[in-house]
Write an enzyme that holds these catalytic residues in place. Structure first.
Site: not given
Ligand code: PHE
Length: 333
Positions: A149, A168, A194, A208, A251, A301
């Site tokens: 989903w 992402h 998504r 992003q 993270v 990050a």
């Molecule tokens: N990739 C995460 C998202 O799309 C965002 C993120 C990037 C969070 C890097 C922490 C570190 O929601």
């Protein structure tokens, strides 16, 4: 030939007199008949080459003067008419010039800002192996974000070789580190996908910007400092950021970061804090997956939503407007 030439000029003059000065079509016909590239005068001029040089001189003079006179006739008439026909004060038609989309404008501004802070720009594929999109980012098989989903699978099996539309820009952290050694400072702008039920704040396609910094002794204060500088750079010195604990498998610790700025406050009827970013310290497992020793290096990050920034900047209340291709929307920016 002299006689014929004089006759031709005479005939042309007579005919012109009989043409009404308002009849531009007839005038054009007359011009083409006599003065045109294949007109009678040009035709006659072709015979000049058969004349002796004394004759050439004499005939040439008649020829030039006659032609000039006819042109003047026309110039005078048409010229007089033009003054009436062309109103130089009427505004012209502006050529349609396009411009970059408002999301691209935000992306360019953010990229420029981070490049100014010494970041490099990296890019990765929009169609991605699930190994990069999930596994190497420490997102386990049973994590909800891997659910059908949430994710567009291009082919769906059960291996890490599954192909997905990336959800992402984080997979580029891993891809970029395949041929890099720390220290690194990277940003990754890009499009992500998504499987959402679309509404005013959700689209299946959005943008992003990812950030990745790895070096010796990097800590949360560096993350805060860089993002604070970036946000102040974008929205002015009185811009503030706020960290809230959050969870992302790649993270540790993880944060959601809210931003407060005057521009947005005005556009959102005084709402102070808006969530713009996910961020955190790169998880030791992810560092290992990058081939980086977590005992020697640490890093942070972040990922921010560009559509969200664009909407806040301009007070746009429906994300779907960005993707309709409708000119009335993009022309506003
Ligand atoms: N990739 C995460 C998202 O799309 C965002 C993120 C990037 C969070 C890097 C922490 C570190 O929601």
């Amino acid at each position: 030939m002299k006689k014929e030439l004089l006759q031709l000029f005479e005939q042309a003059r007579e005919e012109f007199k009989n043409t009404a000065s308002s009849d531009t079509k007839a005038q054009e016909q007359w011009r083409s008949l006599y003065l045109g590239r294949k007109g009678k005068i040009s035709e006659m001029a072709k015979h000049m080459k058969d004349l002796s040089s004394a004759e050439k001189k004499e005939i040439g003079k008649i020829f030039n003067e006659g032609k000039k006179e006819l042109e003047q006739l026309l110039g005078g008439e048409v010229g007089a008419q033009k003054e009436v026909a062309i109103d130089m004060t009427i505004p012209g038609v502006a050529p349609a010039i396009g411009h970059v989309h408002p999301i691209t404008q935000v992306m360019d501004t953010v990229v420029e800002l981070f490049v100014g802070m010494g970041f490099d720009v990296a890019e990765g594929p929009e169609v991605e192996l699930s190994k990069y999109n999930f596994d190497l980012l420490n997102i386990p098989k049973d994590h909800p974000s891997r659910d059908m989903w949430d994710t567009f699978y291009v082919n769906h099996g059960s291996s890490s070789e599954d192909v997905v539309m990336r959800t992402h820009t984080s997979p580029v952290q891993l891809r970029a580190m395949e041929d890099k050694e720390p220290p690194v400072r990277l940003i990754v702008p890009g499009r992500v996908f998504r499987n959402e039920a679309t509404d005013a704040s959700h689209e299946t396609n959005f943008y992003q910007i990812e950030g990745l910094v790895i070096d010796k002794g990097i800590g949360v204060p560096d993350l805060v400092g860089v993002l604070q500088a970036a946000m102040k750079g974008l929205y002015g010195d009185d811009t503030e950021i706020r960290l809230r604990p959050s969870f992302f498998p790649f993270v540790e610790p993880g944060f959601e970061i809210d931003v407060s700025c005057k521009l947005w406050e005005a556009k959102t009827n005084g709402k102070k804090w808006l969530e713009i970013l996910g961020a955190g310290m790169v998880h030791p497992t992810v560092l290992k997956n990058m081939g980086v020793d977590p005992n020697e290096y640490t890093g942070f990050a972040f990922g921010m939503g560009l559509d969200r920034l664009m909407m806040l900047n301009h007070g746009v209340d429906d994300i779907r407007l960005s993707y309709t291709g409708g000119l009335p929307f993009v022309r506003q920016f």
